[in-house]
Design a protein around this motif. Structure first.
Motif, PDB file in Angstrom:
ATOM      1  N   LEU A 135       8.603   6.851  25.584  1.00 11.08           N
ATOM      2  CA  LEU A 135       8.648   6.247  24.585  1.00 11.08           C
ATOM      3  C   LEU A 135       8.920   5.893  23.414  1.00 11.08           C
ATOM      4  N   GLY A 136       8.496   5.634  22.555  1.00 10.43           N
ATOM      5  CA  GLY A 136       8.599   5.434  21.140  1.00 10.43           C
ATOM      6  C   GLY A 136       9.493   4.622  20.221  1.00 10.43           C
ATOM      7  N   THR A 137      10.643   4.938  20.294  1.00  5.83           N
ATOM      8  CA  THR A 137      11.357   3.970  19.922  1.00  5.83           C
ATOM      9  C   THR A 137      12.973   3.747  21.083  1.00  5.83           C
ATOM     10  N   TRP A 138      12.294   4.967  21.700  1.00 10.61           N
ATOM     11  CA  TRP A 138      14.003   4.942  23.146  1.00 10.61           C
ATOM     12  C   TRP A 138      13.733   3.554  24.321  1.00 10.61           C
ATOM     13  N   VAL A 139      15.160   3.239  24.092  1.00 12.62           N
ATOM     14  CA  VAL A 139      15.419   1.814  24.962  1.00 12.62           C
ATOM     15  C   VAL A 139      14.479   1.974  26.672  1.00 12.62           C
ATOM     16  N   GLY A 140      14.665   2.847  27.187  1.00  9.17           N
ATOM     17  CA  GLY A 140      14.509   2.711  28.054  1.00  9.17           C
ATOM     18  C   GLY A 140      12.734   2.584  28.615  1.00  9.17           C
ATOM     19  N   GLY A 141      11.941   2.503  28.134  1.00 12.09           N
ATOM     20  CA  GLY A 141      10.465   3.019  28.433  1.00 12.09           C
ATOM     21  C   GLY A 141      10.546   1.794  27.932  1.00 12.09           C
ATOM     22  N   MET A 142      11.090   1.293  26.369  1.00 15.24           N
ATOM     23  CA  MET A 142      10.270  -0.030  25.742  1.00 15.24           C
ATOM     24  C   MET A 142      11.178  -1.527  26.572  1.00 15.24           C
ATOM     25  N   TYR A 143      11.595  -0.794  26.994  1.00 14.06           N
ATOM     26  CA  TYR A 143      13.139  -2.090  27.756  1.00 14.06           C
ATOM     27  C   TYR A 143      11.830  -2.196  28.863  1.00 14.06           C
ATOM     28  N   THR A 144      11.596  -0.817  30.318  1.00 18.77           N
ATOM     29  CA  THR A 144      11.169  -1.252  31.063  1.00 18.77           C
ATOM     30  C   THR A 144       9.428  -1.758  31.400  1.00 18.77           C
ATOM     31  N   ALA A 145       8.606  -1.752  30.029  1.00 19.39           N
ATOM     32  CA  ALA A 145       7.317  -1.523  30.009  1.00 19.39           C
ATOM     33  C   ALA A 145       7.361  -3.608  29.507  1.00 19.39           C
ATOM     34  N   SER A 146       8.389  -3.823  28.556  1.00 24.72           N
ATOM     35  CA  SER A 146       8.425  -5.258  28.024  1.00 24.72           C
ATOM     36  C   SER A 146       9.019  -6.022  29.542  1.00 24.72           C
ATOM     37  N   CYS A 147       9.723  -5.355  30.325  1.00 25.60           N
ATOM     38  CA  CYS A 147       9.640  -6.498  31.550  1.00 25.60           C
ATOM     39  C   CYS A 147       9.065  -6.379  32.384  1.00 25.60           C
ATOM     40  N   LEU A 148       8.342  -5.467  32.455  1.00 30.18           N
ATOM     41  CA  LEU A 148       7.274  -4.850  33.211  1.00 30.18           C
ATOM     42  C   LEU A 148       5.924  -6.039  32.692  1.00 30.18           C
ATOM     43  N   ARG A 149       5.880  -5.965  31.539  1.00 32.13           N
ATOM     44  CA  ARG A 149       4.992  -7.375  31.386  1.00 32.13           C
ATOM     45  C   ARG A 149       5.385  -8.887  30.874  1.00 32.13           C
ATOM     46  N   ARG A 150       6.373  -9.166  31.343  1.00 28.86           N
ATOM     47  CA  ARG A 150       7.062 -10.171  31.105  1.00 28.86           C
ATOM     48  C   ARG A 150       6.652 -10.975  32.799  1.00 28.86           C
ATOM     49  N   LEU A 151       6.286  -9.614  33.822  1.00 29.43           N
ATOM     50  CA  LEU A 151       6.426 -10.984  34.741  1.00 29.43           C
ATOM     51  C   LEU A 151       5.034 -10.834  35.309  1.00 29.43           C
ATOM     52  N   GLY A 152       4.629  -9.779  34.699  1.00 26.84           N
ATOM     53  CA  GLY A 152       2.568 -10.023  34.903  1.00 26.84           C
ATOM     54  C   GLY A 152       2.318 -11.578  33.954  1.00 26.84           C
ATOM     55  N   ALA A 153       3.095 -11.643  32.860  1.00 26.08           N
ATOM     56  CA  ALA A 153       2.540 -12.980  32.489  1.00 26.08           C
ATOM     57  C   ALA A 153       3.316 -13.945  33.286  1.00 26.08           C
ATOM     58  N   GLY A 154       4.539 -13.756  33.710  1.00 25.78           N
ATOM     59  CA  GLY A 154       5.119 -14.900  34.973  1.00 25.78           C
ATOM     60  C   GLY A 154       4.042 -14.765  35.939  1.00 25.78           C
ATOM     61  N   GLY A 155       3.125 -14.770  36.131  1.00 23.32           N
ATOM     62  CA  GLY A 155       2.069 -14.639  37.332  1.00 23.32           C
ATOM     63  C   GLY A 155       1.640 -13.412  38.303  1.00 23.32           C
ATOM     64  N   TYR A 156       2.327 -12.576  38.257  1.00 29.06           N
ATOM     65  CA  TYR A 156       2.800 -11.161  38.663  1.00 29.06           C
ATOM     66  C   TYR A 156       1.110 -10.307  38.556  1.00 29.06           C
ATOM     67  N   PRO A 157       0.604 -10.023  39.171  1.00 26.39           N
ATOM     68  CA  PRO A 157      -0.637  -9.254  39.588  1.00 26.39           C
ATOM     69  C   PRO A 157      -0.522  -8.208  39.091  1.00 26.39           C
ATOM     70  N   ILE A 158       0.116  -7.334  37.869  1.00 23.66           N
ATOM     71  CA  ILE A 158       0.844  -6.525  37.788  1.00 23.66           C
ATOM     72  C   ILE A 158      -0.586  -5.756  36.178  1.00 23.66           C
ATOM     73  N   THR A 159      -0.611  -4.478  36.608  1.00 27.43           N
ATOM     74  CA  THR A 159      -1.142  -4.126  34.983  1.00 27.43           C
ATOM     75  C   THR A 159      -0.330  -2.728  34.717  1.00 27.43           C
TER      76      THR A 159
END
Length: 174
Positions: A135-159
């Motif tokens: 992670l840190g500022t590396w794009v792969g981890g940041m990007y993936t975590a952000s997309c997954l969090r957006r899905l969680g905020a959009g109704g997916y039961p994801i942690t």
């Protein structure tokens, strides 16, 4: 349309048409790209077909990223539209800083959603999503975590958990 209610482009526009639209948008709005196209002697209005598009110069760190100040790589020549600075892994020997905005994630968000819904039934069951990229500022981890969090905020039961790439920490989080 995505289940998250996002429509990113009209379905009648082909991928080729979208590429040409993106080119014209970038030339109009991104100072560094406008300069690059000008340096190659390309008149933007001459790019009308996918064959024209295929003849455009490829952007590289040497001809595009390094010679330009960071704001010039952004729309309107300003960092204000960016909410994140990502850093490449430096696989070429020198990491590069890339300004990003939430809008950069929308096309990939639909892909994440399709995979999680169709392959893992993540819409119907609680899901622990582990992002094990560095992670840190590396794009792969940041990007993936952000997309997954957006899905969680959009109704997916994801942690989402981001333990990094060290096995003891991954196991501890699980």
């Amino acid at each position: 349309m995505s289940e998250l209610g996002q429509t990113h482009h009209p379905p009648e526009v082909s991928a080729e048409g979208l590429a040409i639209q993106l080119f014209h948008s970038a030339v109009a709005e991104v100072p560094a790209y406008r300069r690059l196209i000008s340096e190659y002697g390309i008149l933007p209005e001459s790019v009308r077909s996918i064959d024209d598009f295929r003849r455009l110069p490829i952007t590289t760190k040497q001809n595009y990223h390094r010679p330009n100040p960071l704001p010039d790589l952004c729309r309107s020549g300003a960092l204000r539209g960016c909410d994140m600075l990502a850093v490449s892994s430096g696989s070429t020997g020198e990491p590069a800083v890339w300004p990003r905005s939430m809008a950069d994630e929308f096309p990939s968000l639909e892909c994440f959603e399709k995979v999680l819904k169709d392959a893992f039934q993540a819409k119907e069951m609680r899901t622990l999503a582990l992002v094990c990229f560095a992670l840190g500022t590396w794009v792969g981890g940041m990007y993936t975590a952000s997309c997954l969090r957006r899905l969680g905020a959009g109704g997916y039961p994801i942690t989402v958990a981001t333990p990094g790439n060290q096995m003891p920490e991954i196991f501890r989080v699980v």
